[in-house]
Design an enzyme around this catalytic site. Structure first.
Site, short mmCIF file in Angstrom:
data_model
loop_
_atom_site.label_atom_id
_atom_site.label_comp_id
_atom_site.label_asym_id
_atom_site.label_seq_id
_atom_site.Cartn_x
_atom_site.Cartn_y
_atom_site.Cartn_z
N GLY A 100 -49.97 30.66 35.13
CA GLY A 100 -48.74 31.06 34.45
C GLY A 100 -47.55 30.86 35.35
O GLY A 100 -47.29 31.68 36.23
N ARG A 145 -49.78 25.81 31.13
CA ARG A 145 -50.02 24.91 30.00
C ARG A 145 -49.00 23.79 29.94
O ARG A 145 -49.25 22.74 29.37
CB ARG A 145 -50.01 25.70 28.69
CG ARG A 145 -51.21 26.61 28.52
CD ARG A 145 -51.24 27.24 27.14
NE ARG A 145 -50.05 28.03 26.87
CZ ARG A 145 -49.78 28.61 25.71
NH1 ARG A 145 -50.62 28.45 24.69
NH2 ARG A 145 -48.69 29.33 25.55
N GLU A 176 -36.98 53.22 33.04
CA GLU A 176 -35.95 52.17 32.96
C GLU A 176 -35.24 52.20 31.61
O GLU A 176 -34.02 52.04 31.52
CB GLU A 176 -36.63 50.82 33.19
CG GLU A 176 -35.73 49.61 33.12
CD GLU A 176 -36.54 48.34 33.22
OE1 GLU A 176 -36.64 47.61 32.21
OE2 GLU A 176 -37.11 48.08 34.30
N HIS A 226 -42.84 53.47 34.89
CA HIS A 226 -41.64 52.88 35.50
C HIS A 226 -40.72 52.29 34.43
O HIS A 226 -39.50 52.51 34.42
CB HIS A 226 -42.07 51.80 36.50
CG HIS A 226 -41.00 50.85 36.93
ND1 HIS A 226 -40.55 49.81 36.15
CD2 HIS A 226 -40.27 50.78 38.08
CE1 HIS A 226 -39.60 49.14 36.78
NE2 HIS A 226 -39.42 49.71 37.96
N ASN A 227 -41.31 51.54 33.49
CA ASN A 227 -40.49 50.91 32.46
C ASN A 227 -39.95 51.92 31.46
O ASN A 227 -38.87 51.74 30.91
CB ASN A 227 -41.30 49.82 31.75
CG ASN A 227 -41.35 48.54 32.55
OD1 ASN A 227 -41.26 48.57 33.78
ND2 ASN A 227 -41.52 47.43 31.89
N MET A 257 -40.94 34.09 36.11
CA MET A 257 -41.41 35.04 37.12
C MET A 257 -42.58 34.47 37.91
O MET A 257 -42.62 34.57 39.14
CB MET A 257 -41.80 36.35 36.45
CG MET A 257 -41.89 37.52 37.40
SD MET A 257 -41.78 39.08 36.52
CE MET A 257 -42.03 40.24 37.86
N ASN A 281 -47.71 42.41 31.97
CA ASN A 281 -47.41 43.75 31.45
C ASN A 281 -48.49 44.21 30.47
O ASN A 281 -48.19 44.69 29.37
CB ASN A 281 -46.04 43.76 30.77
CG ASN A 281 -44.91 43.74 31.78
OD1 ASN A 281 -45.03 44.27 32.88
ND2 ASN A 281 -43.81 43.10 31.41
N SER A 333 -42.52 44.65 39.39
CA SER A 333 -41.12 44.80 39.01
C SER A 333 -40.25 43.99 39.98
O SER A 333 -40.52 43.94 41.17
CB SER A 333 -40.70 46.27 39.06
OG SER A 333 -39.35 46.42 38.66
N LYS A 353 -46.73 51.16 36.17
CA LYS A 353 -45.66 50.26 35.73
C LYS A 353 -45.16 50.65 34.34
O LYS A 353 -43.96 50.52 34.03
CB LYS A 353 -46.17 48.82 35.72
CG LYS A 353 -45.15 47.77 35.25
CD LYS A 353 -43.88 47.76 36.09
CE LYS A 353 -43.03 46.52 35.91
NZ LYS A 353 -42.82 46.05 34.56
#
Length: 310
Positions: A7, A31, A181, A177-178, A11, A86, A112, A174
């Site tokens: 991937g 891909r 956020e 955390h989000n 990011m 995620n 993050s 996480k």
């Protein structure tokens, strides 16, 4: 040391570059032909020496599940898969149970840092066995931010990286955390709206920028709001539509399950839902009720259309 990375989006590609800068060989697969070093997962595995570490950075849900399943059929005992997307933490147990009988380790990594991580580093929250985390530690060290120091010059332990617990703990951390956020962004947005709504404040972007130094509400998110206002002082180039990626919902679900009061995060999630309604059915019902019990005026659709600016 080598790392396989599946991937290579915005990011993933930046993470690959940061790891390479640390002297670790990265073999990437995507891909999209223009981004990848090899043209298949089979070729990726063949290019790595054992024990292999393969980091998956593809969209959460079925794309990640399918990739983990395929890698599980290709890797060997002693190899490790890291899911850095995620994913919902409940998927991690499923992946660990799938890979465990094959002798393949599994780590869930909450990451993050977004598009700024290449230069600033990525905050990492990982879950898995101590043995598997130790195998991947050089990769985590390459990705995390530089170790900060306090005023006396001593290193601040743990900043930017945590082995949060067993499998699932990284993605759970996480997720929370989000959720936080969400609430922080909502608070900044509401404060901005009030500043912009009054005639008393003549320099809204300047007020927001003044908060970035010496105040208790300064943060990187606030810095990013300042940057956005510099580019578009009245935010006229964008609409108020805000999507949610899933973690906010999952955070609220877990709060309900564990009876943890979470009013700020819940409200920020519902505010995102409201942003997608051009004409709120809820407020239509409220207006109708006010008219019924108190005779308060309502605005007909035709009147609303007529009053819209040309």
């Amino acid at each position: 040391m080598q790392l396989g990375l599946v991937g290579l989006g915005k990011m993933g590609a930046n993470m690959a570059e940061r790891v390479r800068r640390a002297g670790i060989e990265v073999v990437g697969y995507d891909r999209s032909p223009g981004k990848r070093d090899v043209d298949s997962l089979e070729a990726l595995i063949a290019a790595l020496e054992g024990p292999r570490i393969v980091w998956v950075m593809v969209p959460s849900g079925e794309p990640t599940r399918a990739t983990v399943r395929e890698l599980g059929d290709l890797l060997s005992p002693g190899d490790v898969i890291i899911d850095g997307g995620n994913s919902k933490f409940t998927d991690d147990k499923m992946h660990a149970e799938l890979l465990g009988p094959k002798g393949i380790g599994y780590i869930d990594a909450g990451v993050s840092g977004g598009v700024w991580g290449l230069e600033n580093g990525y905050a990492l929250m990982v879950g898995g066995s101590a043995e598997d985390v130790a195998k991947a530690q050089p990769v985590f060290d390459a990705l995390k931010p530089p170790t900060p120091h306090d005023e006396s010059g001593d290193a601040i332990p743990g900043a930017g990286f945590v082995h949060a617990g067993p499998c699932g703990a990284g993605h759970f951390a996480k997720m929370v955390h989000n959720g936080i956020e969400y609430a922080m962004m909502q608070a900044y947005g509401e404060g901005y709206e009030l500043l912009a709504a009054v005639d008393l404040i003549e320099d809204v972007p300047g007020v927001v920028a003044s908060w970035t130094q010496g105040t208790v509400i300064r943060s990187w998110l606030l810095d990013l709001l300042v940057r956005a206002l510099q580019e578009d002082p009245a935010l006229e180039k964008i609409t108020g539509y805000a999507e949610d990626s899933g973690e906010g919902r999952w955070t609220v679900e877990q709060a309900i399950e564990h009876a943890v009061p979470m009013p700020a995060i819940s409200a920020s999630l519902f505010a995102r839902f409201a942003s997608r309604q051009e004409d709120s059915p809820t407020m239509k019902a409220v207006a109708a009720l006010r008219n019924q019990f108190g005779g308060h005026a309502v605005q007909a659709v035709q009147q609303q259309e007529a009053e819209k600016p040309a």
